[in-house]
Design a protein around this motif. Structure first.
Motif, PDB file in Angstrom:
ATOM      1  N   PHE B  14       7.887  15.517   5.623  1.00 33.85           N
ATOM      2  CA  PHE B  14       8.117  15.863   4.220  1.00 33.85           C
ATOM      3  C   PHE B  14       6.800  16.038   3.480  1.00 33.85           C
ATOM      4  N   TYR B  15       5.899  15.068   3.637  1.00 37.66           N
ATOM      5  CA  TYR B  15       4.599  15.172   2.970  1.00 37.66           C
ATOM      6  C   TYR B  15       3.648  15.975   3.843  1.00 37.66           C
ATOM      7  N   ASP B  16       3.890  17.283   3.900  1.00 39.73           N
ATOM      8  CA  ASP B  16       2.979  18.165   4.633  1.00 39.73           C
ATOM      9  C   ASP B  16       1.869  18.618   3.683  1.00 39.73           C
ATOM     10  N   LYS B  22       0.951  19.549  -3.841  1.00 36.00           N
ATOM     11  CA  LYS B  22       1.835  19.673  -4.997  1.00 36.00           C
ATOM     12  C   LYS B  22       1.974  18.310  -5.686  1.00 36.00           C
ATOM     13  N   TYR B  23       2.223  17.302  -4.865  1.00 31.98           N
ATOM     14  CA  TYR B  23       2.420  15.933  -5.363  1.00 31.98           C
ATOM     15  C   TYR B  23       1.221  15.491  -6.191  1.00 31.98           C
ATOM     16  N   THR B  24       0.031  15.733  -5.636  1.00 30.69           N
ATOM     17  CA  THR B  24      -1.158  15.169  -6.254  1.00 30.69           C
ATOM     18  C   THR B  24      -1.711  16.028  -7.379  1.00 30.69           C
ATOM     19  N   ILE B  32       2.846   8.888 -13.819  1.00 34.32           N
ATOM     20  CA  ILE B  32       3.874   7.900 -13.445  1.00 34.32           C
ATOM     21  C   ILE B  32       3.325   6.934 -12.408  1.00 34.32           C
ATOM     22  N   GLN B  33       2.662   7.478 -11.357  1.00 42.16           N
ATOM     23  CA  GLN B  33       2.168   6.603 -10.281  1.00 42.16           C
ATOM     24  C   GLN B  33       1.122   5.628 -10.814  1.00 42.16           C
ATOM     25  N   ALA B  34       0.315   6.096 -11.781  1.00 39.60           N
ATOM     26  CA  ALA B  34      -0.695   5.205 -12.363  1.00 39.60           C
ATOM     27  C   ALA B  34      -0.006   4.077 -13.118  1.00 39.60           C
ATOM     28  N   ILE B  58       0.173  -0.040   0.681  1.00 34.59           N
ATOM     29  CA  ILE B  58       1.023   0.398   1.791  1.00 34.59           C
ATOM     30  C   ILE B  58       1.784   1.652   1.406  1.00 34.59           C
ATOM     31  N   GLY B  59       1.610   2.712   2.181  1.00 36.06           N
ATOM     32  CA  GLY B  59       2.135   4.019   1.777  1.00 36.06           C
ATOM     33  C   GLY B  59       1.256   4.548   0.665  1.00 36.06           C
ATOM     34  N   CYS B  60      -0.064   4.539   0.911  1.00 42.76           N
ATOM     35  CA  CYS B  60      -1.039   4.833  -0.150  1.00 42.76           C
ATOM     36  C   CYS B  60      -1.063   6.302  -0.530  1.00 42.76           C
ATOM     37  N   LEU B  64      -3.285   7.888  -5.307  1.00 48.63           N
ATOM     38  CA  LEU B  64      -3.032   7.732  -6.746  1.00 48.63           C
ATOM     39  C   LEU B  64      -2.882   6.257  -7.111  1.00 48.63           C
ATOM     40  N   SER B  65      -2.158   5.512  -6.270  1.00 47.57           N
ATOM     41  CA  SER B  65      -1.955   4.094  -6.570  1.00 47.57           C
ATOM     42  C   SER B  65      -3.241   3.304  -6.337  1.00 47.57           C
ATOM     43  N   GLY B  66      -3.970   3.672  -5.282  1.00 50.40           N
ATOM     44  CA  GLY B  66      -5.205   2.957  -4.973  1.00 50.40           C
ATOM     45  C   GLY B  66      -6.242   3.097  -6.073  1.00 50.40           C
ATOM     46  N   LEU B  79      -2.737   2.420   3.818  1.00 51.48           N
ATOM     47  CA  LEU B  79      -2.081   2.844   5.055  1.00 51.48           C
ATOM     48  C   LEU B  79      -1.064   3.913   4.711  1.00 51.48           C
ATOM     49  N   ASP B  80      -1.073   4.996   5.464  1.00 49.59           N
ATOM     50  CA  ASP B  80      -0.026   5.998   5.247  1.00 49.59           C
ATOM     51  C   ASP B  80       0.264   6.733   6.550  1.00 49.59           C
ATOM     52  N   ILE B  81       1.488   7.233   6.645  1.00 48.83           N
ATOM     53  CA  ILE B  81       1.919   7.902   7.864  1.00 48.83           C
ATOM     54  C   ILE B  81       1.688   9.402   7.795  1.00 48.83           C
ATOM     55  N   GLY B 101      -1.133   5.280   9.789  1.00 46.36           N
ATOM     56  CA  GLY B 101      -0.299   4.303  10.483  1.00 46.36           C
ATOM     57  C   GLY B 101       1.107   4.289   9.924  1.00 46.36           C
ATOM     58  N   ASP B 102       1.982   3.642  10.651  1.00 48.39           N
ATOM     59  CA  ASP B 102       3.398   3.573  10.286  1.00 48.39           C
ATOM     60  C   ASP B 102       3.735   2.113   9.977  1.00 48.39           C
ATOM     61  N   MET B 103       4.063   1.835   8.733  1.00 50.12           N
ATOM     62  CA  MET B 103       4.332   0.445   8.372  1.00 50.12           C
ATOM     63  C   MET B 103       5.484  -0.139   9.188  1.00 50.12           C
ATOM     64  N   GLY B 104       6.383   0.732   9.645  1.00 51.76           N
ATOM     65  CA  GLY B 104       7.529   0.263  10.421  1.00 51.76           C
ATOM     66  C   GLY B 104       7.137  -0.239  11.807  1.00 51.76           C
ATOM     67  N   SER B 119       2.733  -1.664  -2.905  1.00 52.84           N
ATOM     68  CA  SER B 119       3.277  -0.472  -2.293  1.00 52.84           C
ATOM     69  C   SER B 119       4.066   0.242  -3.378  1.00 52.84           C
ATOM     70  N   ILE B 120       3.713   1.483  -3.639  1.00 55.51           N
ATOM     71  CA  ILE B 120       4.328   2.213  -4.743  1.00 55.51           C
ATOM     72  C   ILE B 120       5.169   3.360  -4.206  1.00 55.51           C
ATOM     73  N   SER B 121       6.417   3.299  -4.459  1.00 50.40           N
ATOM     74  CA  SER B 121       7.382   4.354  -4.099  1.00 50.40           C
ATOM     75  C   SER B 121       7.382   4.671  -2.606  1.00 50.40           C
TER      76      SER B 121
HETATM   77  C1  LIG Z   1       6.020   8.839  -3.069  1.00 50.99           C
HETATM   78  S1  LIG Z   1       4.616   8.672  -2.006  1.00 50.99           S
HETATM   79  C2  LIG Z   1       3.663   7.464  -2.907  1.00 50.99           C
HETATM   80  C3  LIG Z   1       2.200   7.528  -2.585  1.00 50.99           C
HETATM   81  C4  LIG Z   1       1.303   6.614  -3.390  1.00 50.99           C
HETATM   82  N1  LIG Z   1       1.650   5.207  -3.193  1.00 50.99           N
HETATM   83  C5  LIG Z   1       1.355   6.952  -4.863  1.00 50.99           C
HETATM   84  O1  LIG Z   1       1.696   6.073  -5.661  1.00 50.99           O
HETATM   85  O2  LIG Z   1       1.080   8.093  -5.219  1.00 50.99           O
HETATM   86  C6  LIG Z   1       5.261   7.766  -0.646  1.00 50.99           C
HETATM   87  C7  LIG Z   1       4.296   7.635   0.517  1.00 50.99           C
HETATM   88  O3  LIG Z   1       4.831   6.734   1.480  1.00 50.99           O
HETATM   89  C8  LIG Z   1       4.420   7.160   2.738  1.00 50.99           C
HETATM   90  N2  LIG Z   1       5.253   6.570   3.791  1.00 50.99           N
HETATM   91  C9  LIG Z   1       6.574   6.751   3.993  1.00 50.99           C
HETATM   92  N3  LIG Z   1       6.994   6.091   5.096  1.00 50.99           N
HETATM   93  C10 LIG Z   1       5.898   5.461   5.595  1.00 50.99           C
HETATM   94  C11 LIG Z   1       5.687   4.626   6.730  1.00 50.99           C
HETATM   95  N4  LIG Z   1       6.669   4.323   7.561  1.00 50.99           N
HETATM   96  N5  LIG Z   1       4.439   4.145   6.939  1.00 50.99           N
HETATM   97  C12 LIG Z   1       3.426   4.460   6.095  1.00 50.99           C
HETATM   98  N6  LIG Z   1       3.577   5.257   5.025  1.00 50.99           N
HETATM   99  C13 LIG Z   1       4.790   5.754   4.762  1.00 50.99           C
HETATM  100  C14 LIG Z   1       4.549   8.671   2.634  1.00 50.99           C
HETATM  101  O4  LIG Z   1       3.807   9.332   3.642  1.00 50.99           O
HETATM  102  C15 LIG Z   1       4.030   8.937   1.237  1.00 50.99           C
HETATM  103  O5  LIG Z   1       2.664   9.221   1.210  1.00 50.99           O
END
Ligand SMILES: C[S@@+](CC[C@H](N)C(=O)[O-])C[C@H]1O[C@@H](n2cnc3c(N)ncnc32)[C@H](O)[C@@H]1O
Lengths: 122, 291
Positions: B14-16, B22-24, B32-34, B58-60, B64-66, B79-81, B101-104, B119-121
């Motif tokens: 999804f996040y290609d 677009k997101y950033t 909103i993320q801030a 987590i899921g950085c 934006l959140s960092g 960490l982000d996938i 990395g994959d948090m899962g 971890s934001i969103s």
């Molecule tokens: C809505 S974005 C939020 C990004 C950032 N935290 C922010 O506030 O802008 C969600 C993020 O979670 C990441 N994500 C989703 N599943 C994940 C996983 N299993 N491990 C690590 N990151 C993951 C996505 O790749 C995406 O970058």
């Protein structure tokens, strides 16, 4: 990736009992200046695995860290500057991190280690 | 219409490159993320001593959140996938270190070294099975177990999440508790569908004074609409979760809506072009209890 992060990372592969420290394979290292903050260094000092930091910094070509430390060194500005440099300013840009137990290679590109595991490693 | 990205594709797909950019570049998203990260940092309740901490994001994503963490002087590891999101983070020269990395799969971080995690969103993504090998329960377990281990005792983890439904929130919270965390859910602006935001506030270690769940924003017992002006930012309450929310407060909320209020609301909805039942003598009357 800074050595701060290297000092926190450990191999997460299923079955590995001691995944720390990851060995460094260095193709390219860079230095980036970071603001000096004594409070942060003192906060981190107790958490750092010192030998791993010394070895990693030497592998990166920085040889000024002492082998042994004691808490009183935190009063020395000279020591803190070296600690700061090793911890926050040396970056592994290209290369890899190697699991000490399995020799699995985690590639590092543009400073980002790829820690994704294969399905059979989870 | 499903606007939930989690239901469309796995995160790394999804996040290609296109979506990451677009997101950033959306000023709305950046803002909103801030805001969300600022609130999460506040809920982390780090000691107010000016000492920079080592935090996890987590899921950085694209950082934006960092950035909020850096602005407060903290060091962080993200960490982000999604490769594409991390690439954008590099372009934006974020100050934190980034890991693909994959948090899962669990976090490969030494025990007890991290001072706090946000971890934001992102965590709601874990509830999906994106591959045949994915078992959400195992992934939640691996994630929370490894997070618990790497946090210093007494440290907190705050996750802003968009659970799809109550069951999903309970699932996430359940695995957090099983890993040893204490805490619960803080809901800001619980009565506003637009502004409502949920935060899981988790503390590492045995329950104590500082594991008490803080208050949510914008709960004043009166406002139950998207009418933003009627919300009082200063007024907060404890929301552990809907399930455990005190009865009394729910009642107060109901009493607040009189006939006048309902007529006003209906008029507003009509002006928006919505189909609204006509006003009659029955409008705003209490229903007879049936049983
Ligand atoms: C809505 S974005 C939020 C990004 C950032 N935290 C922010 O506030 O802008 C969600 C993020 O979670 C990441 N994500 C989703 N599943 C994940 C996983 N299993 N491990 C690590 N990151 C993951 C996505 O790749 C995406 O970058």
């Amino acid at each position: 990736m800074r050595l701060l992060t290297h000092n926190m990372l450990s191999s997460n592969i299923k079955g590995v009992t001691n995944g720390f420290p990851l060995r460094l394979e260095i193709e390219k290292a860079v230095e980036k200046q970071v603001d000096f903050n004594v409070d942060f260094l003192k906060n981190m000092f107790v958490k750092i695995e010192w030998k791993a930091l010394v070895d990693a910094s030497r592998a990166m070509g920085y040889v000024d860290l002492p082998d042994q430390t004691e808490p009183s060194m935190l009063d020395s500005d000279e020591f803190l500057k070296k600690f700061h440099h090793a911890l926050l300013e040396l970056h592994l840009e290209e290369g890899a991190l190697i699991c000490p137990e399995t020799d699995r290679r985690f590639p590092v590109n543009k400073g980002i280690p790829n820690m994704l595991l294969h399905e059979d490693e989870v | 219409m499903s606007s939930r990205p989690e239901l469309q594709a796995p995160p790394e797909i999804f996040y290609d490159d296109v979506e990451a950019r677009k997101y950033t570049s959306s000023s709305r998203i950046i803002e909103i993320q801030a805001q969300l990260s600022g609130r999460a940092l506040e809920l982390l309740a780090l000691p107010d001593d000016g000492v920079p901490r080592l935090l996890l994001d987590i899921g950085c994503g694209s950082g934006l959140s960092g950035e909020t963490l850096s602005e407060s002087g903290h060091q962080w590891i993200g960490l982000d996938i999604s490769h594409s999101m991390l690439d954008v983070a590099l372009e934006r020269e974020v100050e934190g270190d980034l890991l693909l990395g994959d948090m899962g799969q669990g976090l490969g971080i030494r025990p007890g070294v991290i001072d706090g995690a946000i971890s934001i969103s992102a965590v709601q993504w874990l509830c999906n099975a994106d591959k045949s090998s994915h078992e959400p329960r195992l992934r939640l377990k691996a994630f929370f177990g490894s997070l618990y281990r790497c946090l210093a005792r007494g440290a907190r983890a705050v996750f802003q999440v968009y659970p799809e439904n109550l069951a999903q929130r309970e699932l996430i919270l359940g695995f957090a508790m099983r890993a040893g965390f204490a805490g619960g859910v803080v809901i800001d602006f619980p009565h506003s569908t637009k502004r409502r935001k949920e935060y899981l506030v988790l503390t590492c270690g045995p329950p104590s004074v500082n594991t008490a769940v803080p208050k949510g924003k914008g709960e004043d017992g009166e406002s139950c609409s998207d009418d933003e002006s009627s919300e009082d930012e200063e007024n907060r309450m404890v929301c552990i979760s809907d399930r455990r929310r005190p009865r009394k407060l729910q009642k107060i909320t109901k009493k607040g809506k009189g006939r006048e209020w309902i007529l006003k609301k209906k008029e507003q909805m009509r002006r928006k072009g919505n189909v609204v039942p006509p006003d009659t003598k029955y409008t705003a009357r209490k229903r007879k209890s049936r049983f």
